[in-house]
Design a protein around this motif. Sequence first.
Motif, PDB file in Angstrom:
ATOM      1  N   ALA A  23     -13.485  11.203   9.539  1.00  0.00           N
ATOM      2  CA  ALA A  23     -14.768  10.533   9.325  1.00  0.00           C
ATOM      3  C   ALA A  23     -14.603   9.182   8.633  1.00  0.00           C
ATOM      4  CB  ALA A  23     -15.691  11.436   8.516  1.00  0.00           C
ATOM      5  N   TYR A  24     -13.614   9.069   7.748  1.00  0.00           N
ATOM      6  CA  TYR A  24     -13.444   7.844   6.953  1.00  0.00           C
ATOM      7  C   TYR A  24     -11.967   7.414   6.927  1.00  0.00           C
ATOM      8  CZ  TYR A  24     -18.147   9.020   5.546  1.00  0.00           C
ATOM      9  OH  TYR A  24     -19.481   9.330   5.575  1.00  0.00           O
ATOM     10  N   PRO A  25     -11.732   6.119   6.640  1.00  0.00           N
ATOM     11  CA  PRO A  25     -10.350   5.618   6.664  1.00  0.00           C
ATOM     12  C   PRO A  25      -9.380   6.369   5.740  1.00  0.00           C
ATOM     13  CG  PRO A  25     -11.888   3.777   6.584  1.00  0.00           C
ATOM     14  CD  PRO A  25     -12.710   5.025   6.424  1.00  0.00           C
ATOM     15  N   TYR A  26      -9.823   6.763   4.541  1.00  0.00           N
ATOM     16  CA  TYR A  26      -8.879   7.425   3.625  1.00  0.00           C
ATOM     17  C   TYR A  26      -8.400   8.753   4.214  1.00  0.00           C
ATOM     18  CZ  TYR A  26     -11.990  11.093   1.770  1.00  0.00           C
ATOM     19  OH  TYR A  26     -12.766  12.211   1.632  1.00  0.00           O
ATOM     20  N   ILE A  27      -9.281   9.446   4.948  1.00  0.00           N
ATOM     21  CA  ILE A  27      -8.886  10.717   5.583  1.00  0.00           C
ATOM     22  C   ILE A  27      -7.875  10.429   6.693  1.00  0.00           C
ATOM     23  CG2 ILE A  27      -9.692  12.762   6.844  1.00  0.00           C
ATOM     24  CD1 ILE A  27     -12.447  12.380   5.490  1.00  0.00           C
ATOM     25  N   GLY A  28      -8.158   9.368   7.465  1.00  0.00           N
ATOM     26  CA  GLY A  28      -7.243   8.977   8.537  1.00  0.00           C
ATOM     27  C   GLY A  28      -5.850   8.700   7.993  1.00  0.00           C
ATOM     28  N   GLU A  29      -5.795   8.000   6.856  1.00  0.00           N
ATOM     29  CA  GLU A  29      -4.478   7.688   6.295  1.00  0.00           C
ATOM     30  C   GLU A  29      -3.741   8.959   5.861  1.00  0.00           C
ATOM     31  OE1 GLU A  29      -4.089   4.611   3.233  1.00  0.00           O
ATOM     32  OE2 GLU A  29      -2.348   5.745   2.510  1.00  0.00           O
ATOM     33  N   LEU A  30      -4.471   9.895   5.248  1.00  0.00           N
ATOM     34  CA  LEU A  30      -3.825  11.145   4.829  1.00  0.00           C
ATOM     35  C   LEU A  30      -3.293  11.917   6.033  1.00  0.00           C
ATOM     36  CD1 LEU A  30      -6.193  12.390   1.963  1.00  0.00           C
ATOM     37  CD2 LEU A  30      -3.837  11.577   1.748  1.00  0.00           C
ATOM     38  N   ALA A 169       3.393  13.914  -2.091  1.00  0.00           N
ATOM     39  CA  ALA A 169       2.962  14.433  -3.389  1.00  0.00           C
ATOM     40  C   ALA A 169       3.880  13.930  -4.511  1.00  0.00           C
ATOM     41  CB  ALA A 169       2.918  15.961  -3.361  1.00  0.00           C
ATOM     42  N   ALA A 170       5.174  13.834  -4.236  1.00  0.00           N
ATOM     43  CA  ALA A 170       6.121  13.371  -5.255  1.00  0.00           C
ATOM     44  C   ALA A 170       5.854  11.903  -5.607  1.00  0.00           C
ATOM     45  CB  ALA A 170       7.550  13.546  -4.752  1.00  0.00           C
ATOM     46  N   ARG A 171       5.623  11.102  -4.581  1.00  0.00           N
ATOM     47  CA  ARG A 171       5.337   9.682  -4.798  1.00  0.00           C
ATOM     48  C   ARG A 171       4.012   9.524  -5.561  1.00  0.00           C
ATOM     49  NH1 ARG A 171       6.371   4.627  -5.709  1.00  0.00           N
ATOM     50  NH2 ARG A 171       4.799   3.198  -4.922  1.00  0.00           N
ATOM     51  N   VAL A 270      -9.964   2.649   2.110  1.00  0.00           N
ATOM     52  CA  VAL A 270      -8.856   1.876   2.652  1.00  0.00           C
ATOM     53  C   VAL A 270      -9.394   0.895   3.695  1.00  0.00           C
ATOM     54  CG1 VAL A 270      -6.707   2.057   3.967  1.00  0.00           C
ATOM     55  CG2 VAL A 270      -7.313   3.838   2.298  1.00  0.00           C
ATOM     56  N   GLY A 271      -8.982  -0.359   3.613  1.00  0.00           N
ATOM     57  CA  GLY A 271      -9.376  -1.321   4.657  1.00  0.00           C
ATOM     58  C   GLY A 271      -9.843  -2.646   4.105  1.00  0.00           C
ATOM     59  N   ASP A 276      -3.791   0.368   1.750  1.00  0.00           N
ATOM     60  CA  ASP A 276      -3.598   1.821   1.844  1.00  0.00           C
ATOM     61  C   ASP A 276      -4.178   2.476   0.590  1.00  0.00           C
ATOM     62  OD1 ASP A 276      -1.732   1.258  -0.132  1.00  0.00           O
ATOM     63  OD2 ASP A 276      -0.026   1.354   1.222  1.00  0.00           O
ATOM     64  N   LEU A 277      -4.049   3.808   0.515  1.00  0.00           N
ATOM     65  CA  LEU A 277      -4.644   4.534  -0.612  1.00  0.00           C
ATOM     66  C   LEU A 277      -4.045   4.126  -1.952  1.00  0.00           C
ATOM     67  CD1 LEU A 277      -5.163   8.168   0.681  1.00  0.00           C
ATOM     68  CD2 LEU A 277      -6.834   6.813  -0.575  1.00  0.00           C
ATOM     69  N   GLU A 278      -2.741   3.922  -1.946  1.00  0.00           N
ATOM     70  CA  GLU A 278      -2.092   3.507  -3.191  1.00  0.00           C
ATOM     71  C   GLU A 278      -2.659   2.183  -3.678  1.00  0.00           C
ATOM     72  OE1 GLU A 278       2.400   4.969  -2.833  1.00  0.00           O
ATOM     73  OE2 GLU A 278       2.200   3.008  -3.783  1.00  0.00           O
ATOM     74  N   SER A 279      -2.784   1.214  -2.769  1.00  0.00           N
ATOM     75  CA  SER A 279      -3.310  -0.083  -3.220  1.00  0.00           C
ATOM     76  C   SER A 279      -4.778   0.016  -3.606  1.00  0.00           C
ATOM     77  CB  SER A 279      -3.095  -1.209  -2.214  1.00  0.00           C
ATOM     78  OG  SER A 279      -2.847  -0.761  -0.961  1.00  0.00           O
ATOM     79  N   LEU A 280      -5.514   0.937  -2.985  1.00  0.00           N
ATOM     80  CA  LEU A 280      -6.918   1.119  -3.386  1.00  0.00           C
ATOM     81  C   LEU A 280      -7.000   1.464  -4.880  1.00  0.00           C
ATOM     82  CD1 LEU A 280      -9.941   1.448  -2.472  1.00  0.00           C
ATOM     83  CD2 LEU A 280      -9.426   3.839  -2.069  1.00  0.00           C
ATOM     84  N   PHE A 281      -6.192   2.430  -5.291  1.00  0.00           N
ATOM     85  CA  PHE A 281      -6.216   2.826  -6.708  1.00  0.00           C
ATOM     86  C   PHE A 281      -5.519   1.798  -7.601  1.00  0.00           C
ATOM     87  CE2 PHE A 281      -7.083   6.887  -4.593  1.00  0.00           C
ATOM     88  CZ  PHE A 281      -8.247   7.230  -5.258  1.00  0.00           C
ATOM     89  N   ASP A 282      -4.544   1.085  -7.066  1.00  0.00           N
ATOM     90  CA  ASP A 282      -3.921  -0.013  -7.830  1.00  0.00           C
ATOM     91  C   ASP A 282      -4.977  -1.074  -8.143  1.00  0.00           C
ATOM     92  OD1 ASP A 282      -1.316   0.916  -7.986  1.00  0.00           O
ATOM     93  OD2 ASP A 282      -0.640  -0.156  -6.193  1.00  0.00           O
TER      94      ASP A 282
END
Length: 291
Positions: A23-30, A169-171, A270-271, A276-282
């Motif tokens: 439904a959303y970009p973050y889900i697509g990335e996962l 998960a480790a990253r 994301v977008g 990506d998700l990491e940069s979103l939270f960064d």
Amino acid sequence: MKRILLILLCAVPMFASVHVTAAYPYIGELVKTIGGNKTQVSVLGTSSSDPHFVVPRPSFIGVLRQSDLLILNGGGLEIGWIPPLLSQANNPKIIQGSSGYFDLSKYVKTIDKPASLSRAQGDVHADGNPHYALDPYNIPILAKVIMLKLSEIDPAEKAFYRANYDAFAARWKEKLTQWEQQMAPCRNSEAVQYHELFSYFLNRYGIRTADTIEPLPGISPSSRHTMELISLMRDRRIGLIVQDTYHEPKTAQFIADKTGAKVVSLPYDVGTGAKDLESLFDIMSSQICRH
Ligand SMILES: [Zn+2]
């Protein structure tokens, strides 16, 4: 014969890939992270528009018709746009109640659930706050349930999905430590948001949402509420307004001019500005807690 068999074996993954609609970009990335080349992922929503009201495109119906799995944010976020698309697509694999209809909100704890079902709570959060994906601690939980779901649909690739999840998960664990350190100086502060989009992120790091620019979720700002906000922010010396990228920014700027608060405009998926998700939270941690 051996050669034919080899060709057939090589060709199998191409035909065996799981068609997933996110439904959303973050889900697509996962899904791409966990599913890699064993999945074909289509994403419906974009990060630049209102996630409560994604504007359906005719191509969405065809995408849904070919899907083995539909992954939703849930919590009511898609209620205004997914149900009609699903009935038009008429794909038994992904209708509500089937194993291909996967609602991620079932696996996390949501907040701000109204005690009574009334529109007095606003227009868009009847089931509580659905923006739980902006708590970075929820991301590995979502990655894990996506890994388990892909393994259920495609058990032959179980080990592949598990290995990708373990690496992710480790990253992510390392990143959580980094965001924890970045956000620490801002604990026990207050902020104002336009919409309750960033509540999970702010709560996680000890920043209380004193109020929102919208008087209620989904209701446009009123001059009376804006004046009350200005006075509240002056009284409590609130210096931060968190604005998203799809609501009008003028009210936030007006309030900032009157109070001296800073406005940070943040992507919520994301977008838009976040690759990506990491940069979103960064981006969120560095912009919300600058020091
Ligand atoms: Zn919302």
